[in-house]
Every structure is written in C-alpha cells, then in structure tokens.
Motif scaffolding. Sequence first.
Motif, PDB file in Angstrom:
ATOM      1  N   ARG A   6       0.700  -1.079   0.058  1.00 30.03           N
ATOM      2  CA  ARG A   6      -0.188   0.010  -0.246  1.00 30.03           C
ATOM      3  C   ARG A   6       1.038   1.224   0.005  1.00 30.03           C
ATOM      4  O   ARG A   6       0.650   2.358  -0.659  1.00 30.03           O
ATOM      5  CB  ARG A   6      -1.015   0.023   1.227  1.00 30.03           C
ATOM      6  CG  ARG A   6      -2.323  -0.593   1.049  1.00 30.03           C
ATOM      7  CD  ARG A   6      -3.209  -0.631   2.079  1.00 30.03           C
ATOM      8  NE  ARG A   6      -2.316  -0.971   3.350  1.00 30.03           N
ATOM      9  CZ  ARG A   6      -2.918  -1.620   4.499  1.00 30.03           C
ATOM     10  NH1 ARG A   6      -4.366  -1.962   4.294  1.00 30.03           N
ATOM     11  NH2 ARG A   6      -2.371  -1.995   5.436  1.00 30.03           N
ATOM     12  N   ARG A  10       0.915   4.204  -2.893  1.00 32.40           N
ATOM     13  CA  ARG A  10       0.812   5.383  -2.603  1.00 32.40           C
ATOM     14  C   ARG A  10       1.931   6.162  -3.136  1.00 32.40           C
ATOM     15  O   ARG A  10       1.512   7.236  -3.522  1.00 32.40           O
ATOM     16  CB  ARG A  10       0.569   5.590  -1.175  1.00 32.40           C
ATOM     17  CG  ARG A  10       0.503   7.276  -0.685  1.00 32.40           C
ATOM     18  CD  ARG A  10      -0.560   7.810  -1.261  1.00 32.40           C
ATOM     19  NE  ARG A  10      -2.073   7.206  -1.211  1.00 32.40           N
ATOM     20  CZ  ARG A  10      -3.075   7.883  -1.861  1.00 32.40           C
ATOM     21  NH1 ARG A  10      -3.011   8.605  -2.812  1.00 32.40           N
ATOM     22  NH2 ARG A  10      -4.286   7.102  -1.769  1.00 32.40           N
ATOM     23  N   TRP A  13       1.601   6.329  -6.701  1.00 34.90           N
ATOM     24  CA  TRP A  13       0.469   7.327  -7.339  1.00 34.90           C
ATOM     25  C   TRP A  13       0.849   8.781  -7.050  1.00 34.90           C
ATOM     26  O   TRP A  13       0.661   9.666  -8.040  1.00 34.90           O
ATOM     27  CB  TRP A  13      -0.781   7.065  -6.444  1.00 34.90           C
ATOM     28  CG  TRP A  13      -1.742   7.923  -6.828  1.00 34.90           C
ATOM     29  CD1 TRP A  13      -2.259   9.027  -6.374  1.00 34.90           C
ATOM     30  CD2 TRP A  13      -2.891   7.756  -8.018  1.00 34.90           C
ATOM     31  NE1 TRP A  13      -3.338   9.576  -6.952  1.00 34.90           N
ATOM     32  CE2 TRP A  13      -3.595   8.724  -8.245  1.00 34.90           C
ATOM     33  CE3 TRP A  13      -2.760   6.598  -8.879  1.00 34.90           C
ATOM     34  CZ2 TRP A  13      -4.775   8.843  -8.983  1.00 34.90           C
ATOM     35  CZ3 TRP A  13      -3.825   6.656  -9.913  1.00 34.90           C
ATOM     36  CH2 TRP A  13      -4.729   7.847  -9.941  1.00 34.90           C
ATOM     37  N   ASP A  14       1.341   9.052  -5.816  1.00 32.38           N
ATOM     38  CA  ASP A  14       1.591  10.633  -5.451  1.00 32.38           C
ATOM     39  C   ASP A  14       2.725  11.054  -6.205  1.00 32.38           C
ATOM     40  O   ASP A  14       3.038  12.298  -6.642  1.00 32.38           O
ATOM     41  CB  ASP A  14       2.046  10.728  -3.922  1.00 32.38           C
ATOM     42  CG  ASP A  14       0.624  10.449  -3.171  1.00 32.38           C
ATOM     43  OD1 ASP A  14      -0.564  10.536  -3.724  1.00 32.38           O
ATOM     44  OD2 ASP A  14       0.951  10.083  -1.698  1.00 32.38           O
TER      45      ASP A  14
END
Length: 100
Positions: A6, A10, A13-14
């Motif tokens: 996760r 993240r 993605w960020d």
Amino acid sequence: MKRSRRSAARTWWDGFVAPRRASTARSLTRAKARGEINGEVDAEWICDLLTGPLICRAFLGGYRGLPDELAEETTRFVMSSLATADSNSLAEPLRPGTQN
C-alpha cells in the motif's frame, strides 16, 4: 494488501501518476480557455482514456507488447474527439518541446 505494498502504491501514485494527471487537467483547462474544446470536459475521464490502452497493453497485452506509436495514436484520437471544428491543433500529434 500488505502495508508495504500500500505504501509503495501510494508513493507511485503521489510521485508519478497524480502529477501527470494534474498536468493533463491543466492542459485541458488551457485548451478549453482557448476555445479548442467543445463543452464540459471531465479531466479524470480523459486521463483514464489516455492511459487505459497503455496500461491494458503493458499489463494484459501478453505477446502483443507495447507498440511505440500507441501513446501518440491514443492521444491523437482522444484529443481529436474533444476538438472544436475550428481547431486542428488538438488533432495534431504532440511533439516534445511543443506547447499545445
């Protein structure tokens, strides 16, 4: 999903996905302001249209692989469907170093 997965998702993605989607949204806003796009534009949906074929081919394409021209053809198709009748600039291929 494990915590580390996760966290990696993240971070990806960020750090990679979100900035590119934001850049696309800004580009669409500028094109709309110049009168090059008809109607309302859902930037999230456009980003999905632009990246969907690439992701599908990259992860599900198997033997077909990822053709060099796929990104350009996808972009040209999506942008030409958004373009007004008076605007040809969005239907042109995007080239590095140019401002559309």
